[in-house]
Design a protein around this motif. Sequence first.
Motif, PDB file in Angstrom:
ATOM      1  N   ILE A  54       0.836  -1.206   0.000  1.00  0.00           N
ATOM      2  CA  ILE A  54       0.000   0.000   0.000  1.00  0.00           C
ATOM      3  C   ILE A  54       0.870   1.255   0.000  1.00  0.00           C
ATOM      4  N   ALA A  55       1.939   1.248   0.796  1.00  0.00           N
ATOM      5  CA  ALA A  55       2.838   2.408   0.826  1.00  0.00           C
ATOM      6  C   ALA A  55       3.502   2.616  -0.531  1.00  0.00           C
ATOM      7  N   ALA A  56       3.857   1.507  -1.211  1.00  0.00           N
ATOM      8  CA  ALA A  56       4.497   1.620  -2.519  1.00  0.00           C
ATOM      9  C   ALA A  56       3.537   2.172  -3.566  1.00  0.00           C
ATOM     10  N   PHE A  57       2.260   1.839  -3.458  1.00  0.00           N
ATOM     11  CA  PHE A  57       1.268   2.358  -4.393  1.00  0.00           C
ATOM     12  C   PHE A  57       1.085   3.870  -4.235  1.00  0.00           C
ATOM     13  N   CYS A  58       1.255   4.356  -3.019  1.00  0.00           N
ATOM     14  CA  CYS A  58       1.046   5.792  -2.768  1.00  0.00           C
ATOM     15  C   CYS A  58       2.036   6.650  -3.556  1.00  0.00           C
ATOM     16  N   VAL A  59       3.242   6.142  -3.778  1.00  0.00           N
ATOM     17  CA  VAL A  59       4.288   6.953  -4.412  1.00  0.00           C
ATOM     18  C   VAL A  59       3.919   7.367  -5.834  1.00  0.00           C
ATOM     19  N   PRO A  60       3.635   6.428  -6.759  1.00  0.00           N
ATOM     20  CA  PRO A  60       3.295   6.879  -8.120  1.00  0.00           C
ATOM     21  C   PRO A  60       1.948   7.577  -8.191  1.00  0.00           C
ATOM     22  N   TYR A  61       0.992   7.169  -7.346  1.00  0.00           N
ATOM     23  CA  TYR A  61      -0.340   7.774  -7.410  1.00  0.00           C
ATOM     24  C   TYR A  61      -0.291   9.249  -7.062  1.00  0.00           C
ATOM     25  N   TYR A  62       0.309   9.556  -5.927  1.00  0.00           N
ATOM     26  CA  TYR A  62       0.316  10.957  -5.509  1.00  0.00           C
ATOM     27  C   TYR A  62       1.456  11.740  -6.150  1.00  0.00           C
ATOM     28  N   SER A  63       2.421  11.051  -6.734  1.00  0.00           N
ATOM     29  CA  SER A  63       3.384  11.745  -7.599  1.00  0.00           C
ATOM     30  C   SER A  63       2.684  12.253  -8.850  1.00  0.00           C
ATOM     31  N   PHE A  64       1.730  11.460  -9.333  1.00  0.00           N
ATOM     32  CA  PHE A  64       0.937  11.883 -10.484  1.00  0.00           C
ATOM     33  C   PHE A  64       0.120  13.131 -10.134  1.00  0.00           C
TER      34      PHE A  64
END
Length: 373
Positions: free
Chosen positions: A141-151
């Motif tokens: 879940i933490a790894a998913f946050c990186v590209p999502y909120y980087s977008f």
Amino acid sequence: MSDLLLGRGQIVYKSRHALTYLFNIFTFVGTNPLGGQSYVYYSLYYLYSLLVNFVCCIFCPISFHIGYIKLLKVLNTNELLSAIQNAIQVSGIPIKIIVIAWYMKRLQSVCEILDKLDENYKRAEDLNSIRRCVRSCCKIIAAFCVPYYSFELSTIAFGVYQNRAPLTIWLSYLDATRTSWEYWTHVGWDVFIMLFLLAHQLGSDTYPPVFISVIRLHMQLLVERVKRLGTNKALCREKRYAELLVCINTYGQILSIANIVAPVISITLFTQFATTATTVLNWFGNMKFPDNIIPMAFFSCQIMQILPCCYYASQLIADCEQLPYAIFHSDWLEEDRRYRKTVLFFLQHTQTPIRFSCLKLFGVTLATSISVS
């Protein structure tokens, strides 16, 4: 909350802890009210849920499509393609929200099954496996946050840098090109809706790999337990037979978790596969830096939405295929007739591995993910 991610503060972890972050996301987006709260809490929470999900399910799909249609003559090719792919992606979110909300109580019931499964494991090696799985799921879940909120950050920052509205959406009575306050109101609204839209995406895209990881954990623990069947000759025949029955019951509980999760994955992942195809639109254009920053961030999000789920589903198939071998090679030849017949029954019912599919049209496997992306 960070203790689950960092592995600190607890000696013994439960399998249900792997779902803690996931259900917290569902609570944030208004689809999972906390239990045991007051009437005032539920009243305010359902009002909050109604507001957030009305914006995400009804208003956003309409405003995204109207936005690029109204600005059709103003946008260049790359901006138009970005607006279209964003609109199609947002149009798929209501389907995911409705399906997950509909199955939420069933998804929550998995925690009770996991508690029953955990009762079978007291060895240090098994408890360490559960601990590693919990940390792994939290890291997913933490790894998913990186590209999502980087977008989100790249979209907002790039829009402000170019002095235009970050998202090409329609807002009644507001024109971002007219006055300064209207422009910044538009930017603030874009930040707000992207926060909740991406949170919805985060929850709907991380629950498949998280749930499959938990299923894999208990399948692996079951395989190791089956390998030890009949090896402890200090136990009487009745206790060895009882241990075999417990393994069969454990396998049935694992199948029940898979049956709960399967229909949710089937619909939401099919929706994601259908909308992911639109990502290719932006890669046909001749885009150079910095115009290609947002499409690259968007493409990384698309890969994250389908690749982990397909990878873990393929790994689960491989884990399930180890179970019949473990049963066959367990020490059952010297047992009585009742034990041997039960082993054959167990062996017969474990021949088919646990598989997930998208509306029964195609399987959820790593090969499918690679062929699409």
